[in-house]
Design a protein around this motif. Structure first.
Motif, mmCIF file in Angstrom:
data_model
loop_
_atom_site.group_PDB
_atom_site.id
_atom_site.type_symbol
_atom_site.label_atom_id
_atom_site.label_comp_id
_atom_site.label_asym_id
_atom_site.label_seq_id
_atom_site.Cartn_x
_atom_site.Cartn_y
_atom_site.Cartn_z
ATOM 1 N N PRO A 149 40.609 48.609 32.630
ATOM 2 C CA PRO A 149 39.587 48.358 33.658
ATOM 3 C C PRO A 149 38.568 47.307 33.222
ATOM 4 N N SER A 150 38.131 46.533 34.179
ATOM 5 C CA SER A 150 37.092 45.530 33.929
ATOM 6 C C SER A 150 35.725 46.137 34.243
ATOM 7 N N PRO A 151 34.653 45.586 33.655
ATOM 8 C CA PRO A 151 33.317 46.156 33.890
ATOM 9 C C PRO A 151 32.879 46.010 35.336
ATOM 10 N N LEU A 152 32.062 46.951 35.783
ATOM 11 C CA LEU A 152 31.503 46.882 37.128
ATOM 12 C C LEU A 152 30.586 45.674 37.235
ATOM 13 N N LEU A 153 30.460 45.125 38.432
ATOM 14 C CA LEU A 153 29.600 43.969 38.633
ATOM 15 C C LEU A 153 28.147 44.345 38.379
ATOM 16 N N ASN A 154 27.463 43.501 37.640
ATOM 17 C CA ASN A 154 26.055 43.670 37.264
ATOM 18 C C ASN A 154 25.871 44.621 36.076
ATOM 19 N N LEU A 155 26.985 45.057 35.471
ATOM 20 C CA LEU A 155 26.875 45.937 34.304
ATOM 21 C C LEU A 155 27.587 45.383 33.079
ATOM 22 N N ALA A 156 28.101 44.159 33.165
ATOM 23 C CA ALA A 156 28.861 43.600 32.039
ATOM 24 C C ALA A 156 28.010 43.504 30.773
ATOM 25 N N GLU A 157 26.747 43.125 30.919
ATOM 26 C CA GLU A 157 25.890 42.996 29.741
ATOM 27 C C GLU A 157 25.534 44.356 29.150
ATOM 28 N N LEU A 158 25.501 45.395 29.987
ATOM 29 C CA LEU A 158 25.111 46.716 29.509
ATOM 30 C C LEU A 158 26.264 47.463 28.862
ATOM 31 N N ILE A 159 27.452 47.395 29.472
ATOM 32 C CA ILE A 159 28.582 48.173 28.965
ATOM 33 C C ILE A 159 29.616 47.319 28.245
ATOM 34 N N GLU B 76 35.846 43.070 28.605
ATOM 35 C CA GLU B 76 36.422 41.829 29.093
ATOM 36 C C GLU B 76 37.113 42.068 30.424
ATOM 37 N N TYR B 77 37.221 41.025 31.212
ATOM 38 C CA TYR B 77 37.915 41.111 32.484
ATOM 39 C C TYR B 77 39.420 41.007 32.253
ATOM 40 N N SER B 78 40.154 41.863 32.922
ATOM 41 C CA SER B 78 41.598 41.941 32.724
ATOM 42 C C SER B 78 42.322 41.814 34.052
ATOM 43 N N VAL B 79 43.307 40.925 34.104
ATOM 44 C CA VAL B 79 44.141 40.738 35.293
ATOM 45 C C VAL B 79 45.514 41.340 35.040
ATOM 46 N N GLU B 80 45.993 42.154 35.948
ATOM 47 C CA GLU B 80 47.302 42.772 35.817
ATOM 48 C C GLU B 80 48.222 42.259 36.911
ATOM 49 N N SER B 81 49.483 42.081 36.556
ATOM 50 C CA SER B 81 50.475 41.536 37.479
ATOM 51 C C SER B 81 51.313 42.666 38.057
ATOM 52 N N VAL B 82 51.515 42.615 39.373
ATOM 53 C CA VAL B 82 52.266 43.654 40.078
ATOM 54 C C VAL B 82 53.285 42.989 41.000
ATOM 55 N N ARG B 83 54.473 43.558 41.064
ATOM 56 C CA ARG B 83 55.515 43.021 41.933
ATOM 57 C C ARG B 83 55.129 43.251 43.395
ATOM 58 N N PHE B 84 55.274 42.195 44.195
ATOM 59 C CA PHE B 84 54.894 42.249 45.613
ATOM 60 C C PHE B 84 55.870 41.372 46.370
ATOM 61 N N THR B 85 56.772 42.000 47.128
ATOM 62 C CA THR B 85 57.838 41.286 47.810
ATOM 63 C C THR B 85 57.689 41.428 49.320
ATOM 64 N N PRO B 86 58.385 40.586 50.089
ATOM 65 C CA PRO B 86 58.286 40.678 51.546
ATOM 66 C C PRO B 86 58.594 42.085 52.055
ATOM 67 N N GLY B 87 57.753 42.563 52.969
ATOM 68 C CA GLY B 87 57.879 43.909 53.507
ATOM 69 C C GLY B 87 56.997 44.920 52.809
ATOM 70 N N ASP B 88 56.517 44.598 51.600
ATOM 71 C CA ASP B 88 55.617 45.509 50.892
ATOM 72 C C ASP B 88 54.257 45.552 51.578
ATOM 73 N N ASP C 192 37.066 27.373 43.596
ATOM 74 C CA ASP C 192 36.771 26.542 42.429
ATOM 75 C C ASP C 192 37.493 26.968 41.165
ATOM 76 N N GLU C 193 37.659 28.271 40.967
ATOM 77 C CA GLU C 193 38.143 28.784 39.686
ATOM 78 C C GLU C 193 39.640 29.074 39.742
ATOM 79 N N PRO C 194 40.420 28.503 38.819
ATOM 80 C CA PRO C 194 41.857 28.767 38.812
ATOM 81 C C PRO C 194 42.230 30.145 38.278
ATOM 82 N N ASP C 195 41.316 30.781 37.542
ATOM 83 C CA ASP C 195 41.588 32.072 36.923
ATOM 84 C C ASP C 195 40.732 33.152 37.585
ATOM 85 N N LEU C 196 41.362 34.290 37.927
ATOM 86 C CA LEU C 196 40.619 35.387 38.554
ATOM 87 C C LEU C 196 39.498 35.896 37.647
ATOM 88 N N ARG C 197 39.701 35.817 36.335
ATOM 89 C CA ARG C 197 38.651 36.274 35.417
ATOM 90 C C ARG C 197 37.386 35.443 35.569
#
Length: 387
Positions: A281-291, A294-306, A209-214
């Motif tokens: 780092p993003s917050p642990l699940l079920n602890l976002a309200e306590l600590i 924001e959720y952060s997505v990082e991009s990493v190179r990933f090519t065939p054979g990796d 459903d969600e287009p964004d991983l966040r």
């Protein structure tokens, strides 16, 4: 009971003929009660009566109760009685009837013990069927190929008889690419399994459903929090899960990673190993309200054979006898090139060797490789390594 006994007799005879293991024992062990009877009977007939080897015959039906069904156990007891009657004809003053009474009493007790053992084994079998069904819900077999992505999985339970635990993983093919999830619920037992199921089921819906991983992570946070409130067994601050979300687009050389307090993935690229520590780092699940955070997505190179290795902390926290942790990054650097299945088979073997077969925590691993072209063969279930 007689029907069950007949089935067991067929199973035992078939196993002895094929020479395959039965319940972890090799078939010759099943003949131990009969061998004991023959040996004791031979000694009893071949030695002077004052030695009284015949009294050891009571041990034969007792031993049979631990591995044989009821009917064979009773038949062995009758054989022992017949042997004692034969001895009484040779040695009239042997005091045979005292031993006969002892064999009769032991045989009755052994038959009852065998019956109880079979009932418990049957119950355990039903429990395992339920556990297997639960595992199919929480961690169903993953497709081996999803487009250009090859996925293999490994799951090892810390408890020898366990099928499932608090570790979880999932992979789904979505309009946004292949999305992966791996995580670890704090705690053990049914509470951890329920929390893991809540996260996995939420991911299966949100990933489509969600287009964004966040936004996917926020959905998982909401589901985890709701489950924690509905089935509160401890303080909310003690009920959480770590997780990694990964997104592998169909036509892109980069992947997205969102790390919620989970051990960093390992990326093997052109023979070089990278440890993908999150910069934010993003917050642990079920602890976002306590600590907060924001959720952060990082991009990493990933090519065939990796090769991308996602794992839970049970892998790197596996200790040997001297207390040393399993050196996963160094281990991966030493591995020769291999397909994901072979790599996980090696990891399975080396983890058990390192821990001397005694795991302290559940272990889940995903090995993901990008191929040049989509796999056209039919998808098959990804192999699993259970304890």
């Amino acid at each position: 009971m007689i029907e069950v006994d007949k089935i067991w007799i067929v199973i035992i005879s078939d196993r002895l003929r094929r020479r395959r293991p039965l319940n972890g024992r090799w078939e010759p062990a099943l003949l131990a009660p009969l061998i004991l009877t023959v040996v004791v009977a031979g000694l009893a007939f071949a030695t002077p009566r004052k030695v009284a080897f015949s009294r050891i015959l009571t041990a034969a039906p007792a031993l049979a109760a631990s591995m044989w069904p009821v009917l064979p156990t009773v038949l062995l007891g009758l054989l022992c009685l017949l042997i004692m009657i034969g001895l009484s004809l040779i040695y009239p003053d042997l005091g045979t009837w005292y031993t006969v009474a002892a064999i009769f009493a032991v045989t009755v007790a052994a038959a009852y013990a065998s019956h109880i053992r079979l009932q418990r084994e049957k119950t355990l079998g039903h429990v395992r069927l339920v556990a297997d069904a639960a595992q199919e819900v929480v961690m169903r077999p993953l497709p081996r190929f999803v487009g250009r992505v090859e996925i293999e999985s490994l799951y090892l339970a810390a408890a020898a008889q366990a099928r499932i635990g608090g570790d979880f993983y999932e992979a789904v093919d979505t309009p946004y690419g292949v999305r992966l999830l791996i995580g670890d619920v704090r705690g053990k037992g049914l509470a951890a399994v329920g929390a893991a199921a809540a996260v996995v089921n939420s991911f299966r819906e949100a990933a489509y459903d969600e287009p964004d991983l966040r936004d996917v992570a926020r959905r998982l946070e909401t589901s985890s929090t709701r489950h924690s409130v509905a089935f509160a067994t401890q303080d909310p601050s003690e009920s959480f899960a770590t997780a990694i979300l990964a997104e592998i687009p169909d036509n892109d050389s980069r992947i997205g990673l969102l790390n919620c307090g989970h051990p960093p993935p390992l990326l093997l690229h052109a023979g070089q190993l990278g440890i993908l520590q999150p910069t934010a780092p993003s917050p642990l699940l079920n602890l976002a309200e306590l600590i907060g955070g924001e959720y952060s997505v990082e991009s990493v190179r990933f090519t065939p054979g990796d090769l991308l290795l996602l794992y839970t902390d049970g892998v790197i926290e596996t200790r040997n006898r001297t207390g040393e942790f399993f050196p996963l990054p160094d281990w991966l650097r030493r591995q020769s090139p291999a397909v994901p299945r072979e790599l996980l088979d090696r990891l399975h073997r080396d983890l058990l060797d390192h821990s001397n077969g005694g795991l302290d925590d559940d272990i889940a691993v995903l090995a993901v490789r990008l191929r040049e072209h989509p796999e056209h063969e039919g998808p098959g279930p990804s192999g699993s390594g259970v304890a």
